[in-house]
Design a protein around this motif. Structure first.
Motif, mmCIF file in Angstrom:
data_model
loop_
_atom_site.group_PDB
_atom_site.id
_atom_site.type_symbol
_atom_site.label_atom_id
_atom_site.label_comp_id
_atom_site.label_asym_id
_atom_site.label_seq_id
_atom_site.Cartn_x
_atom_site.Cartn_y
_atom_site.Cartn_z
ATOM 1 N N ILE A 147 -91.892 92.509 -10.989
ATOM 2 C CA ILE A 147 -90.601 91.979 -10.557
ATOM 3 C C ILE A 147 -90.083 90.962 -11.564
ATOM 4 C CG2 ILE A 147 -89.446 90.605 -8.779
ATOM 5 C CD1 ILE A 147 -91.321 91.927 -6.733
ATOM 6 N N ILE A 199 -86.141 88.008 -3.608
ATOM 7 C CA ILE A 199 -86.595 89.388 -3.476
ATOM 8 C C ILE A 199 -87.804 89.398 -2.551
ATOM 9 C CG2 ILE A 199 -87.544 91.382 -4.713
ATOM 10 C CD1 ILE A 199 -86.089 90.255 -7.225
ATOM 11 N N VAL A 203 -89.596 97.220 -1.480
ATOM 12 C CA VAL A 203 -88.817 95.984 -1.561
ATOM 13 C C VAL A 203 -87.850 95.997 -0.388
ATOM 14 C CG1 VAL A 203 -87.298 94.552 -2.962
ATOM 15 C CG2 VAL A 203 -89.023 95.971 -4.073
ATOM 16 N N LEU A 214 -84.362 97.552 -9.062
ATOM 17 C CA LEU A 214 -85.324 97.661 -7.966
ATOM 18 C C LEU A 214 -85.087 98.904 -7.118
ATOM 19 C CD1 LEU A 214 -85.293 93.911 -6.888
ATOM 20 C CD2 LEU A 214 -87.187 95.117 -7.983
ATOM 21 N N GLU A 254 -88.029 99.728 -4.219
ATOM 22 C CA GLU A 254 -89.442 100.033 -4.468
ATOM 23 C C GLU A 254 -89.796 99.722 -5.910
ATOM 24 O OE1 GLU A 254 -91.668 103.597 -2.598
ATOM 25 O OE2 GLU A 254 -91.235 104.243 -4.653
ATOM 26 N N THR A 290 -90.693 91.647 -0.701
ATOM 27 C CA THR A 290 -91.344 92.957 -0.644
ATOM 28 C C THR A 290 -91.798 93.258 0.783
ATOM 29 O OG1 THR A 290 -93.665 92.293 -0.982
ATOM 30 C CG2 THR A 290 -92.269 92.457 -2.942
#
Length: 624
Positions: free
Chosen positions: A209, A190, A156, A111, A146, A192
């Protein structure tokens, strides 16, 4: 205007994702218990708890936790032979699981995120019973990443390592029953940034993702192992967090439906302001329904309960206004009443109905001072519940005058959502003093190969077709495929077995879910060692699925699936040819296809097809 016709840029749509994915580690995040799920029937004992919210270090109580605690419930937990004192909250948690930390650092690399210098475990207040301690432990591992989408980059914001909650088994008369098998499984969250501006981009970001997570080969697969939460708002609306989107394919529909709901709520608020609408005080209207034929109301009154009502001045026709498929403003009111123990509400936009007569509606309006342009909502239940629930309706009706309330909602199977609780605040987080901080070090953590790159490598290195290569790379058996191929198993055999053969057996109602990696590995190793012909793989897997306690070698021996030598094969082939001698004399090699199937059936997976084919051709040529 339908959801598909909205101009999302004009509406000011802003959305963000929270992806929760279980990690496939050997042990749980804060103890040495296994991360395997169990059947509730396997539980050896149970215990109960009552949970209450606590104040933060600043003396504040989180609003979401406070509302949750207003529902008096007993929480029962199913414990197994693997359940430990940490899971029961009778022993302090151990240090963070090293395997989980390493996996999260791999994800951080994919990520493009920056690990924190020092990671501290925090407690997140949760009093819905899903954790025996009353809080969930969560650790910030990395920030500032990102991902790319066709509609632009999506930032992210944070990468968290958390413990999974206990699994809800069922509602009970006293409260909720949970299973402790899932509690404590390492979970990566995670989050964003709110960079998503269309439903399609939300889906694409979630798919990206998901692909990155699976690229590690270290995440659990299957229903319930990944959950998506979606934060949605429009310019004139408010931020709404939608929890528990189980299917990734539903994300775009969830966003569209939430935008439509907020648009409708904004329009209702505008109409209410034009009407100078207001919400009255709750009142006891039990006398209105003496002798009622409504089963719901009569049931409450016969048990000594009450009917509580609230006049909604200027609301006539709007309580029944649809704001989402099969959901109305009145449904929102009902959700709030249900959160406080009531079965739901009735309102005058839908009455007379449900056994309530027109005369009772008229008497109800007169009792609360409601005119024809007004609406009335009622709750019938035991007196305490009815009073609490009607006050919840009052509060929700007052927010309808303002527009869209900020709140947490749950995803329904049909793509709509329901009210769960207020949005949580900062007061729910405070430090975990029982677990020492760690200093994440990504220097020794290799960056995983992306699934898209694996597809290309499988084609080039193993000569797999594009379709089969993609099935293997994106399938749940990808880590096993890589392991057994590295150990010398033929890649084509491994790929076709793990993807095609298992799929065919499943369609034939073979219980392939009972087959573990050790079964699959053992079967393919028997082929590689020359102890089982390729053709015997389906039969051996079927035998193992029926009795998974056996080893592949034991099952092969019992089923007579060991490799036959050339003499045995020739004997079987000759017998088939002699039995069909007339056909061979008349058709020659044209009889080959039919006799080949008969030979393979006679040998029942004990011989390699190439050998059978070679010997059959020889025997036909002798007699043609």
């Amino acid at each position: 205007m339908t959801a598909s016709e909205y101009d999302y840029d004009e509406l000011g749509l802003v959305a963000g994702l929270e992806i929760h994915q279980q990690l496939d580690t050997a042990t749980k995040l804060f103890c040495q218990c296994p991360t395997e799920l169990r059947e509730p029937e396997e539980a050896e004992r149970t215990f109960t708890r009552y949970l209450h919210p606590t104040r933060s270090e600043l003396g504040e109580i989180d609003e979401a936790a406070l509302e949750e605690s207003k529902v008096d419930r007993e929480f029962e937990y199913l414990a197994y032979d693997t359940t430990c004192l940490v899971e029961e909250d009778d022993e302090p948690p151990h240090e963070l699981d090293a395997e989980a930390v390493e996996t999260v650092l791999e994800i951080a690399q994919l990520l493009d995120m920056e690990p924190v210098d020092q990671a501290h475990v925090m407690r997140k207040l949760v009093v819905d019973g899903s954790n025996t301690s009353g809080f969930q432990r969560s650790t910030l591992i990395a920030t500032d990443g990102e991902i790319e989408t066709s509609e632009g980059a999506v930032g992210v914001e944070d990468l968290m390592l958390e413990e999974e909650s206990a699994q809800r088994v069922e509602e009970t008369a006293e409260g909720v029953r949970y299973s402790l098998d899932r509690l404590g499984i390492p979970l990566v969250e995670i989050g964003t940034k709110p960079d998503i501006s269309t439903p399609e981009q939300a889906l694409e970001a979630a798919e990206r993702i998901g692909m990155l997570l699976r690229s590690t080969g270290k995440v659990k697969r299957g229903l319930g192992t990944i959950r998506q939460d979606v934060n949605v708002s429009i310019e004139e609306g408010a931020r709404v967090e939608i929890k528990g989107v189980q299917s990734l394919d539903d994300i775009d529909d969830i966003v569209r439906t939430e935008v439509a709901r907020q648009v409708e709520l904004v329009e209702i608020a505008d109409e209410l302001r034009e009407r100078e609408a207001s919400v009255g005080d709750s009142q006891d209207v039990t006398d209105v329904f003496e002798g009622t034929e409504s089963g719901v109301i009569e049931g409450a009154l016969s048990s000594g309960g009450s009917v509580m009502a609230v006049p909604l001045y200027g609301f006539d026709g709007l309580v029944g206004h649809e704001i989402a498929p099969d959901r109305r403003l009145g449904t929102e009111f009902s959700d709030h009443a249900k959160r406080h123990g009531a079965g739901g509400i009735f309102h005058t936009d839908e009455l007379p109905a449900y056994g309530v007569t027109e005369e009772e509606v008229d008497a109800l309006r007169e009792a609360v001072g409601a005119d024809p342009e007004d609406a009335v909502a009622i709750v019938a239940d035991d007196t305490e519940t009815a009073e609490t629930a009607i006050e919840a309706v009052v509060e929700r009706a007052e927010t309808a005058l303002e527009g869209v309330p900020e709140e947490t909602r749950g995803a329904n199977d049909d793509g709509t959502t329901r009210y769960l609780r207020p949005l949580p605040g900062a007061a729910r987080m405070y430090p975990e003093t029982d677990v020492p901080p760690i200093e994440p070090d990504p220097s020794d953590v290799p960056e995983p190969e992306l699934l898209t790159e694996k597809v290309e490598r499988y084609q080039a290195e193993y000569d797999l077709g594009e379709g089969l290569a993609e099935q293997v790379a994106y399938g749940k058996h990808m880590p096993l495929f890589e392991d057994i191929v590295a150990d010398g198993v033929d890649p084509t055999l491994a790929a076709s077995t793990l993807e095609s053969t298992l799929t065919e057996l499943r369609r034939d109602d073979v219980s392939v879910e009972t087959l573990g990696d050790e079964h699959l590995r053992g079967v393919l190793e028997l082929v590689e060692d020359g102890e089982l012909p390729n053709e015997g793989v389906p039969d051996l897997l079927t035998a193992l699925a029926e009795e998974p306690d056996r080893t592949p070698a034991e099952a092969a021996e019992e089923a007579g699936l060991g490799g036959a030598d050339e003499d045995e094969v020739r004997e079987a082939v000759v017998e088939v040819v002699e039995r069909n001698e007339q056909q061979v004399e008349e058709e020659g090699m044209q009889a080959f296809s039919g006799l080949m199937g008969e030979c393979m059936g006679a040998l029942r997976g004990k011989a390699d097809g190439d050998l059978v084919s070679e010997l059959l051709r020889e025997e036909i040529q002798k007699r043609a």
